[in-house]
Design a protein around this motif. Structure first.
Motif, short mmCIF file in Angstrom:
data_model
loop_
_atom_site.label_atom_id
_atom_site.label_comp_id
_atom_site.label_asym_id
_atom_site.label_seq_id
_atom_site.Cartn_x
_atom_site.Cartn_y
_atom_site.Cartn_z
N GLU A 18 -15.56 -3.32 6.28
CA GLU A 18 -16.04 -1.97 6.59
C GLU A 18 -15.15 -0.97 5.86
O GLU A 18 -13.96 -0.84 6.17
CB GLU A 18 -15.97 -1.74 8.10
N LEU A 19 -15.71 -0.28 4.87
CA LEU A 19 -14.96 0.67 4.06
C LEU A 19 -15.05 2.06 4.67
O LEU A 19 -16.14 2.55 4.96
CB LEU A 19 -15.51 0.69 2.63
N GLY A 25 -8.84 11.28 1.91
CA GLY A 25 -9.63 10.61 0.89
C GLY A 25 -9.13 9.23 0.50
O GLY A 25 -9.62 8.63 -0.45
N THR A 26 -8.16 8.69 1.24
CA THR A 26 -7.64 7.35 0.94
C THR A 26 -8.56 6.29 1.53
O THR A 26 -8.92 6.36 2.71
CB THR A 26 -6.21 7.19 1.53
N ALA A 27 -8.93 5.32 0.72
CA ALA A 27 -9.83 4.25 1.16
C ALA A 27 -9.09 3.22 2.00
O ALA A 27 -7.95 2.87 1.69
CB ALA A 27 -10.47 3.57 -0.04
N VAL A 28 -9.75 2.72 3.04
CA VAL A 28 -9.23 1.62 3.85
C VAL A 28 -10.41 0.73 4.23
O VAL A 28 -11.47 1.21 4.60
CB VAL A 28 -8.46 2.10 5.11
N ARG A 61 -6.48 1.69 -0.27
CA ARG A 61 -6.67 2.28 -1.60
C ARG A 61 -7.68 1.51 -2.46
O ARG A 61 -8.72 1.11 -1.96
CB ARG A 61 -5.32 2.43 -2.30
N GLY A 62 -7.38 1.36 -3.74
CA GLY A 62 -8.31 0.71 -4.66
C GLY A 62 -8.64 -0.72 -4.27
O GLY A 62 -9.76 -1.18 -4.44
N SER A 124 -7.01 0.41 -13.93
CA SER A 124 -6.07 1.22 -14.69
C SER A 124 -5.39 2.26 -13.80
O SER A 124 -4.20 2.53 -13.94
CB SER A 124 -6.75 1.88 -15.88
N ALA A 125 -6.12 2.83 -12.85
CA ALA A 125 -5.52 3.79 -11.93
C ALA A 125 -4.50 3.12 -11.04
O ALA A 125 -3.42 3.64 -10.79
CB ALA A 125 -6.60 4.47 -11.09
N ASP A 126 -4.83 1.91 -10.55
CA ASP A 126 -3.90 1.17 -9.72
C ASP A 126 -2.67 0.76 -10.52
O ASP A 126 -1.55 0.78 -10.01
CB ASP A 126 -4.56 -0.07 -9.12
#
Length: 178
Positions: A18-19, A25-28, A61-62, A124-126
């Protein structure tokens, strides 16, 4: 990892991850891993399943976005991270403590499936985020696994370059019931 109890768990996801996103705005991604221990019973001359353990887990995050986009209910995964306890009070006033896995790394198990791994747009961002935290960077390898059967003697399992962008799994053998 900050010195907490580090563990590795192999098991099956009980539901799709479950995203969610924090207000910043940080994804978990939240999910539960079901793991059933097995032991060989010498008296009965057969393998015996123990009691299934359900471990709530989350990843940030990512990696959270990658997990939610790649893993589904029933996927056998291997996850490593820190075991954390969290205490809370129920609506009725009961105090409870739960153990949760704060996942650092997760991926599909290749015991019963083959996977094709590709770099994501977040890679690349990570990598840039990781570089800002550490002087030594280990590059992410892009590889895929072909569908042929492998043995323990096949050291690299037929890896070849594949920079497209997702993880997919294809069942090869039936998984044991959990």
């Amino acid at each position: 990892m900050s010195g907490d109890t580090s563990i590795t768990v192999a098991g099956n996801l009980t539901a799709d991850p479950e995203l969610r996103f924090t207000t910043a705005g940080t994804a978990v991604a939240n999910f539960t891993i079901a793991s059933t221990p097995r032991a060989f019973d010498n008296e009965r001359n057969e393998w015996v399943d123990g009691e299934t353990q359900f471990l709530p887990a989350h990843i940030w995050r990512g990696a959270a976005e990658n997990a939610a986009g790649s893993l589904t209910k029933g996927t056998r995964v291997i996850a490593t991270g820190e075991l954390k306890s969290r205490s809370y009070e129920t609506r009725t006033g009961e105090k409870r403590t739960v153990l949760e896995l704060e996942v650092e790394e997760i991926g599909p198990s290749l015991r019963y499936a083959a996977a094709a791994v590709h770099g994501s747009s977040r890679a690349s961002a990570d990598a840039a985020e990781e570089e800002s935290r550490s002087e030594e960077i280990h590059p992410v390898g892009h590889f895929s696994l072909s569908a042929r059967g492998y043995t323990d003697d096949d050291l690299w399992f037929g890896m070849d370059a594949n920079p497209a962008g997702r993880i997919s799994t294809r069942p090869q053998d039936p998984e044991p019931a959990y």
